[in-house]
Design a protein around this motif. Structure first.
Motif, PDB file in Angstrom:
ATOM      1  N   GLU A   1       0.842  -1.193   0.000  1.00  0.00           N
ATOM      2  CA  GLU A   1       0.000   0.000   0.000  1.00  0.00           C
ATOM      3  C   GLU A   1       0.878   1.244   0.000  1.00  0.00           C
ATOM      4  OE1 GLU A   1      -3.296  -0.157  -0.278  1.00  0.00           O
ATOM      5  OE2 GLU A   1      -3.189  -2.341  -0.226  1.00  0.00           O
TER       6      GLU A   1
ATOM      7  N   GLU B   1       0.383   4.130   1.190  1.00  0.00           N
ATOM      8  CA  GLU B   1       0.369   4.808   2.484  1.00  0.00           C
ATOM      9  C   GLU B   1       1.375   4.199   3.466  1.00  0.00           C
ATOM     10  OE1 GLU B   1      -2.369   3.791   0.857  1.00  0.00           O
ATOM     11  OE2 GLU B   1      -3.319   5.703   0.360  1.00  0.00           O
ATOM     12  N   ASP B   2       1.788   2.946   3.237  1.00  0.00           N
ATOM     13  CA  ASP B   2       2.725   2.267   4.130  1.00  0.00           C
ATOM     14  C   ASP B   2       4.192   2.505   3.774  1.00  0.00           C
ATOM     15  OD1 ASP B   2       0.564   1.192   5.516  1.00  0.00           O
ATOM     16  OD2 ASP B   2       0.529  -0.623   4.284  1.00  0.00           O
TER      17      ASP B   2
ATOM     18  N   THR C   1       7.754   4.174   3.565  1.00  0.00           N
ATOM     19  CA  THR C   1       8.457   4.995   4.544  1.00  0.00           C
ATOM     20  C   THR C   1       9.942   5.075   4.207  1.00  0.00           C
ATOM     21  OG1 THR C   1       8.888   5.308   6.905  1.00  0.00           O
ATOM     22  CG2 THR C   1       8.850   3.029   6.107  1.00  0.00           C
TER      23      THR C   1
ATOM     24  N   LYS D   1       5.111  12.732   5.840  1.00  0.00           N
ATOM     25  CA  LYS D   1       5.103  12.359   4.418  1.00  0.00           C
ATOM     26  C   LYS D   1       3.799  12.792   3.791  1.00  0.00           C
ATOM     27  CE  LYS D   1       3.355   7.704   4.628  1.00  0.00           C
ATOM     28  NZ  LYS D   1       3.708   6.325   4.684  1.00  0.00           N
ATOM     29  N   GLU D   2       3.862  13.007   2.500  1.00  0.00           N
ATOM     30  CA  GLU D   2       2.688  13.355   1.696  1.00  0.00           C
ATOM     31  C   GLU D   2       2.697  12.500   0.443  1.00  0.00           C
ATOM     32  OE1 GLU D   2       0.199  15.583   2.312  1.00  0.00           O
ATOM     33  OE2 GLU D   2       1.109  16.100   4.250  1.00  0.00           O
ATOM     34  N   VAL D   3       1.590  11.848   0.179  1.00  0.00           N
ATOM     35  CA  VAL D   3       1.441  11.096  -1.064  1.00  0.00           C
ATOM     36  C   VAL D   3       0.955  12.091  -2.109  1.00  0.00           C
ATOM     37  CG1 VAL D   3       0.256   9.199  -2.213  1.00  0.00           C
ATOM     38  CG2 VAL D   3       0.943   8.960   0.181  1.00  0.00           C
TER      39      VAL D   3
ATOM     40  N   LYS E   1      -1.071   8.742  -6.683  1.00  0.00           N
ATOM     41  CA  LYS E   1      -1.261   7.309  -6.423  1.00  0.00           C
ATOM     42  C   LYS E   1      -1.320   6.564  -7.744  1.00  0.00           C
ATOM     43  CE  LYS E   1      -3.649   7.780  -2.024  1.00  0.00           C
ATOM     44  NZ  LYS E   1      -4.773   7.310  -1.218  1.00  0.00           N
TER      45      LYS E   1
ATOM     46  N   VAL F   1       5.836  10.140  -3.705  1.00  0.00           N
ATOM     47  CA  VAL F   1       5.708  10.430  -2.279  1.00  0.00           C
ATOM     48  C   VAL F   1       6.813  11.393  -1.871  1.00  0.00           C
ATOM     49  CG1 VAL F   1       5.583   9.426   0.038  1.00  0.00           C
ATOM     50  CG2 VAL F   1       4.819   8.070  -1.926  1.00  0.00           C
TER      51      VAL F   1
END
Length: 96
Positions: free
Chosen positions: A4, A6-7, A9, A27-29, A32, A38
């Protein structure tokens, strides 16, 4: 690698010492999909002093392959002056 976006890092902990070497502050995505972008705000730990550096920014592009995201490219903004220069150019180009 993560499944994902969002995961994803940049945070990294040394497995031997358990010490955080790269501390992710935020962090900012930015996009997508199969090719997400990111932006990470983070600090590196200086191995000599143990102190964290001034915050830096890393823009990273990933590609989703076989259900996980693989890094494809990255760019590091190493300081406030460089960030301000980039902001000024973007404002000029986009008439902001």
């Amino acid at each position: 690698m993560s499944a994902e976006v969002e995961d994803l890092t940049v945070e990294y902990t040394d497995e031997e010492t358990g010490e955080v070497v790269i501390n992710e502050l935020s962090k900012e995505v930015l996009s997508k999909g199969a090719w997400p972008t990111v932006m990470f705000f983070y600090q590196d730990r200086d191995p000599k002093t143990g102190e964290f550096s001034e915050p830096k920014v890393s823009l990273r592009r990933y590609r989703k392959m076989q259900g996980t995201f693989k890094p494809q490219g990255k760019f590091k903004i190493t300081g406030k002056a460089q960030a301000e220069a980039i902001i000024n150019v973007l404002k000029k180009w986009y008439n902001i």
